[in-house]
Write a protein that holds these residues in place. Sequence first.
Motif, PDB file in Angstrom:
ATOM      1  N   UNK A  20      -5.531  11.220   9.930  1.00 33.39           N
ATOM      2  CA  UNK A  20      -4.867  12.209  10.772  1.00 33.39           C
ATOM      3  C   UNK A  20      -3.989  11.519  11.801  1.00 33.39           C
ATOM      4  N   UNK A  21      -2.810  12.073  12.052  1.00 30.30           N
ATOM      5  CA  UNK A  21      -1.944  11.566  13.108  1.00 30.30           C
ATOM      6  C   UNK A  21      -2.582  11.787  14.469  1.00 30.30           C
ATOM      7  N   UNK A  22      -2.112  11.050  15.481  1.00 31.04           N
ATOM      8  CA  UNK A  22      -2.719  11.053  16.812  1.00 31.04           C
ATOM      9  C   UNK A  22      -2.697  12.427  17.475  1.00 31.04           C
ATOM     10  N   UNK A  23      -1.743  13.280  17.102  1.00 29.00           N
ATOM     11  CA  UNK A  23      -1.601  14.588  17.742  1.00 29.00           C
ATOM     12  C   UNK A  23      -2.625  15.595  17.218  1.00 29.00           C
ATOM     13  N   UNK A  36       4.926  22.558  16.903  1.00 32.08           N
ATOM     14  CA  UNK A  36       4.793  21.116  16.705  1.00 32.08           C
ATOM     15  C   UNK A  36       6.189  20.586  16.422  1.00 32.08           C
ATOM     16  N   UNK A  37       6.727  19.796  17.340  1.00 30.23           N
ATOM     17  CA  UNK A  37       8.087  19.307  17.185  1.00 30.23           C
ATOM     18  C   UNK A  37       8.089  17.786  17.133  1.00 30.23           C
ATOM     19  N   UNK A  38       9.144  17.253  16.551  1.00 29.40           N
ATOM     20  CA  UNK A  38       9.263  15.812  16.439  1.00 29.40           C
ATOM     21  C   UNK A  38      10.446  15.458  15.569  1.00 29.40           C
ATOM     22  N   UNK A  39      10.837  14.181  15.553  1.00 30.78           N
ATOM     23  CA  UNK A  39      11.960  13.754  14.721  1.00 30.78           C
ATOM     24  C   UNK A  39      11.698  14.040  13.244  1.00 30.78           C
ATOM     25  N   UNK A  40      12.755  14.136  12.490  1.00 33.69           N
ATOM     26  CA  UNK A  40      12.644  14.331  11.048  1.00 33.69           C
ATOM     27  C   UNK A  40      11.894  13.149  10.429  1.00 33.69           C
ATOM     28  N   UNK A 120       4.323  26.806  14.258  1.00 32.91           N
ATOM     29  CA  UNK A 120       5.603  26.444  13.663  1.00 32.91           C
ATOM     30  C   UNK A 120       5.957  24.988  13.953  1.00 32.91           C
ATOM     31  N   UNK A 121       6.691  24.375  13.034  1.00 35.14           N
ATOM     32  CA  UNK A 121       7.238  23.040  13.250  1.00 35.14           C
ATOM     33  C   UNK A 121       8.741  23.156  13.438  1.00 35.14           C
ATOM     34  N   UNK A 122       9.306  22.162  14.124  1.00 31.33           N
ATOM     35  CA  UNK A 122      10.745  22.158  14.323  1.00 31.33           C
ATOM     36  C   UNK A 122      11.221  20.790  14.751  1.00 31.33           C
ATOM     37  N   UNK A 123      12.522  20.633  14.789  1.00 32.13           N
ATOM     38  CA  UNK A 123      13.120  19.395  15.257  1.00 32.13           C
ATOM     39  C   UNK A 123      12.731  19.149  16.705  1.00 32.13           C
ATOM     40  N   UNK A 124      12.657  17.881  17.094  1.00 31.86           N
ATOM     41  CA  UNK A 124      12.346  17.568  18.485  1.00 31.86           C
ATOM     42  C   UNK A 124      13.484  17.963  19.412  1.00 31.86           C
ATOM     43  N   UNK A 125      14.654  18.291  18.850  1.00 29.54           N
ATOM     44  CA  UNK A 125      15.756  18.800  19.660  1.00 29.54           C
ATOM     45  C   UNK A 125      15.564  20.272  19.993  1.00 29.54           C
ATOM     46  N   UNK A 126      14.608  20.906  19.316  1.00 32.28           N
ATOM     47  CA  UNK A 126      14.350  22.327  19.536  1.00 32.28           C
ATOM     48  C   UNK A 126      13.774  22.546  20.931  1.00 32.28           C
ATOM     49  N   UNK A 140       2.976  26.903  23.537  1.00 35.62           N
ATOM     50  CA  UNK A 140       3.006  25.511  23.998  1.00 35.62           C
ATOM     51  C   UNK A 140       3.610  24.622  22.922  1.00 35.62           C
ATOM     52  N   UNK A 141       4.308  23.589  23.359  1.00 35.00           N
ATOM     53  CA  UNK A 141       5.019  22.708  22.433  1.00 35.00           C
ATOM     54  C   UNK A 141       4.383  21.323  22.428  1.00 35.00           C
ATOM     55  N   UNK A 142       3.999  20.854  21.253  1.00 35.55           N
ATOM     56  CA  UNK A 142       3.407  19.523  21.090  1.00 35.55           C
ATOM     57  C   UNK A 142       4.446  18.611  20.435  1.00 35.55           C
TER      58      UNK A 142
END
Length: 389
Positions: A20-23, A36-40, A120-126, A140-142
């Motif tokens: 599992x990833x750290x998040x 859940x946002x982050x780079x592609x 939902x997931x999205x770009x970290x630019x979101x 809340x945004x992780x």
Amino acid sequence: MDRLYEYMRLQLNGVKSSFHRYVYDQINWDNRMLGLVGPRGVGKTTLFLQRIKEKHDLSNTLYVSVEHLYFANHTLVDTAERFYKNGGLYLFVDEVHKYEGWSRELKLIYDSFPDLHVYFTGSSALDIERGEADLSRRAPKYLMQGLSFREYLAIERGADVPVFTLEQILNHEESLPGVQHPLPLFAEYLRRGYYPFGSDTDFAIELNQVITRTLEVDIPQFANMTIATGRKLKRLMAVVSTLVPFKPNFVSLASQIQASRNNVEDYLAYMEKAGMIAQLRADAKGMGLLGKVEKVYLDNTNILYALSDGREDVGTVRETFFFNQARVRCDVRSSAISDFQIDGITFEVGGKSKGKDQLKGAERGVVVKDDIEYGYGSVVPLWAFGLMY
């Protein structure tokens, strides 16, 4: 909706749950809505699928990607309503930033179906605060970054390495169970360890596709930019890759890509949010100030190697790694006398022959050395900062 259920099943079949990833354990899954946002390419989709596979009853759970052809003639709201009326409780929406009017429809779903959990997931630019509908109070945004060196060791070598705090690392408490010599693995990580697909045979091609699609598709799509602007972003990335690290001169950069000075500043901000570059800022003075940008780096060493064509500067690689890994847990700032500072501690990053001359004026100074296995006194190995998340 049969097509969506079939698609979910196919995606779940290919997901492994061994790591599992750290998040993963930081997310409060009891929230009715979260992002859940982050780079592609850092593994957001995999994390969602792992959660479904391990914790959810598929009779009341649905995973959808907005890129599915189903959404060519169906809306998110209609899909959520139909799912909810058939007993649905948990709706996972992937790549939401690619859906026009995403924030407005998510707000409507939240307000209309009180028993439905929407993730939902999205770009970290979101930016959920600046969408068509403000979701900040509802969702809340992780933020999830790429793999740490610690996570890379877990995936590639099965090493069960715990997370260490900054103070533990500075006190030389770090350890690597099952890893006798970290330096060869560290060298691998710097080149291809930040992204979960780093072991793929076509990693170089895939990473270049991530960079291109982020600059030409993701950012323009989110920021309502034209295709021509997307090409300017790619040209700006090419220019930045030859200069890093550098103090930004917006007039010069604007001239090189034929854009206005103000636009270049905005472009760099979007590129930073999307995980392409990282901007090192000076100490902020006063409440709410971000601090002036002192240096611009590429976001991570994998991108640096990918864009350098074998001409990468080893000093830049070292600084990029330190900044990239330490900033996840710490507020990393520029230093007036050295490379970086964190909470009043000054860090000088270099090779194994790096001295302490630049730390003479520091209240508490640390020499971060590459090419050493263990630290001593105020000398800490560079790889150790990859164990912080």
